[in-house]
Design a protein around this motif. Structure first.
Motif, mmCIF file in Angstrom:
data_model
loop_
_atom_site.group_PDB
_atom_site.id
_atom_site.type_symbol
_atom_site.label_atom_id
_atom_site.label_comp_id
_atom_site.label_asym_id
_atom_site.label_seq_id
_atom_site.Cartn_x
_atom_site.Cartn_y
_atom_site.Cartn_z
ATOM 1 N N THR A 1 -6.577 2.686 5.515
ATOM 2 C CA THR A 1 -6.856 1.849 4.205
ATOM 3 C C THR A 1 -7.147 0.433 4.722
ATOM 4 N N ALA B 1 -3.472 -3.451 -3.729
ATOM 5 C CA ALA B 1 -3.069 -2.173 -3.239
ATOM 6 C C ALA B 1 -3.240 -1.048 -3.819
ATOM 7 N N VAL C 1 -2.550 1.317 7.713
ATOM 8 C CA VAL C 1 -2.967 0.358 6.663
ATOM 9 C C VAL C 1 -3.268 -0.947 7.627
ATOM 10 N N LEU D 1 -7.975 -3.239 4.078
ATOM 11 C CA LEU D 1 -8.155 -4.447 2.910
ATOM 12 C C LEU D 1 -8.562 -5.827 3.539
ATOM 13 N N GLU E 1 -7.342 -0.069 -3.884
ATOM 14 C CA GLU E 1 -7.810 0.640 -2.952
ATOM 15 C C GLU E 1 -7.309 2.022 -2.672
ATOM 16 N N THR E 2 -5.924 2.318 -3.112
ATOM 17 C CA THR E 2 -5.147 3.574 -2.737
ATOM 18 C C THR E 2 -5.860 4.303 -3.798
ATOM 19 N N VAL F 1 0.808 -1.226 0.075
ATOM 20 C CA VAL F 1 -0.182 0.055 0.044
ATOM 21 C C VAL F 1 0.783 1.239 0.052
ATOM 22 N N ARG F 2 1.949 1.357 0.909
ATOM 23 C CA ARG F 2 2.869 2.672 0.720
ATOM 24 C C ARG F 2 3.591 2.667 -0.417
ATOM 25 N N GLU G 1 0.785 3.959 -2.799
ATOM 26 C CA GLU G 1 0.617 5.443 -2.586
ATOM 27 C C GLU G 1 1.614 6.144 -3.483
#
Length: 350
Positions: free
Chosen positions: A140, A166, A62, A142, A169-170, A41-42, A45
């Motif tokens: 976030t 990821a 997250v 998941l 969703e981001t 996720v990072r 982003e």
């Protein structure tokens, strides 16, 4: 007494009970998958910020979750979506012979919310696949078990599937971080809610046994469009507008995924098409009364609009879509030329 004596416009305790009832027991998470999703996720982003024509804040946290825990969290995140419908129950009953139904507004809203969260919990990878905004928490969240199952099922490298989740969703969170997009959702959602009318006779029939058996709330008919709890005969156009808006924001999120994942995900098209073929949220069981989720057809229309604007009028024109005065109306989503006539003709920079 406890069910009818909860503070706030939505009975969140009832929503959690129904969500847990539908989502089932807690599932163990693979710690390696959870740790990887947080890192992805990072990375997502950063990748989305590189291609997005706007800036957005990183997620405050997250959290990979199982279906039951995700449903619990979504009760909080999606509560603002159903608040207008709770208010509509009160307004529809005020001054009427069935005025005693006013206290049922939070109960009905809680039932709608819990059913939606619980039904989606075991199906979606996150809020991105519902199309609904997730409040103001900027988290976030998941569904790690769904993502892990999907990675095992699809004929591609599982690492690509997790990266795609990821990114999706981001991108969804990024789109709704735009203030004018969040404002438009509230406008369309409130307009739809205002046009639903309470169906008191049917509602009283369904709720007749709750006085003796509170668990009867689990048997409420929450079928598509809330046809038994609400009279939706006058709400069709407003529902179509809301659906078109969610399709547009869903198309924008998918565009960001495609741009951000172009280098990272060689099998992106396969993942997207396979997932679209296995995920069906259009059946009545996945639609929970008054709440409207994004349909595949509406999202596809949003994607087509984005592609046509760029093809016909160029990348500079396509950038205007993301600006407050450039966001298309529900009618313009199916009429790019009409959108251009409104947005571009008087624009000296185009």
């Amino acid at each position: 007494m406890r069910m009818f004596n909860q503070p706030g416009p939505v009975n969140l305790d009832l929503a959690r009970e129904i969500s847990r009832h539908l989502a089932g027991e807690a599932q163990l998470l693979n710690p390696w998958t959870s740790e990887e999703l947080i890192e992805l996720v990072r990375l997502a982003e950063y990748q989305v910020s590189e291609v997005a024509p706007f800036s957005f804040p990183p997620a405050s946290t997250v959290i990979p979750l199982g279906p039951r825990e995700w449903g619990d969290a979504m009760v909080e995140e999606f509560a603002p979506v159903v608040e207008p419908f709770a208010a509509q129950v009160g307004e529809g009953a005020a001054g009427q012979p069935w005025g005693m139904l006013i206290p049922l507004g939070p109960v009905i809203a809680g039932a709608q919310l819990g059913a939606m969260a619980g039904l989606m919990a075991g199906r979606v990878i996150g809020a991105c696949e519902t199309g609904l905004p997730t409040g103001l928490s900027n988290r976030t969240l998941l569904v790690a078990t769904v993502i892990e199952d999907l990675a095992d099922q699809l004929p591609v490298d599982g690492r690509q599937v997790r990266m795609w989740a990821a990114l999706y969703e981001t991108a969804h969170r990024a789109v709704f971080s735009l203030p004018h997009v969040a404002d438009l959702f509230r406008t369309f959602n409130e307009d739809y809610a205002s046009r639903l009318k309470l169906a008191p006779d049917s509602l009283m029939e369904q709720l007749g046994s709750i006085g003796n058996d509170p668990s009867a709330i689990f048997q409420l008919d929450l079928e598509d469009e809330g046809t038994d709890l609400f009279d939706s005969s006058a709400a069709g156009p407003a529902r179509e507008n809301l659906s078109a808006f969610l399709g547009m924001t869903g198309g924008m999120a998918r565009w960001l995924v495609a741009e951000a994942g172009a280098r990272l995900l060689p099998d992106l098209d396969t993942i997207a098409s396979e997932r679209e073929g296995t995920l069906d949220l259009s059946d009545p069981a996945a639609q929970t009364g008054a709440m409207v989720t994004a349909s595949p057809e509406a999202i596809a229309a949003g994607e087509v609009f984005l592609a046509e604007v760029e093809e016909r009028f160029g990348p500079a024109a396509a950038q205007r879509i993301w600006q407050p005065d450039g966001f298309p109306t529900p009618e313009e989503i199916y009429d790019p030329v009409g959108w251009a006539a409104r947005v571009l003709l008087n624009d000296p920079l185009w």
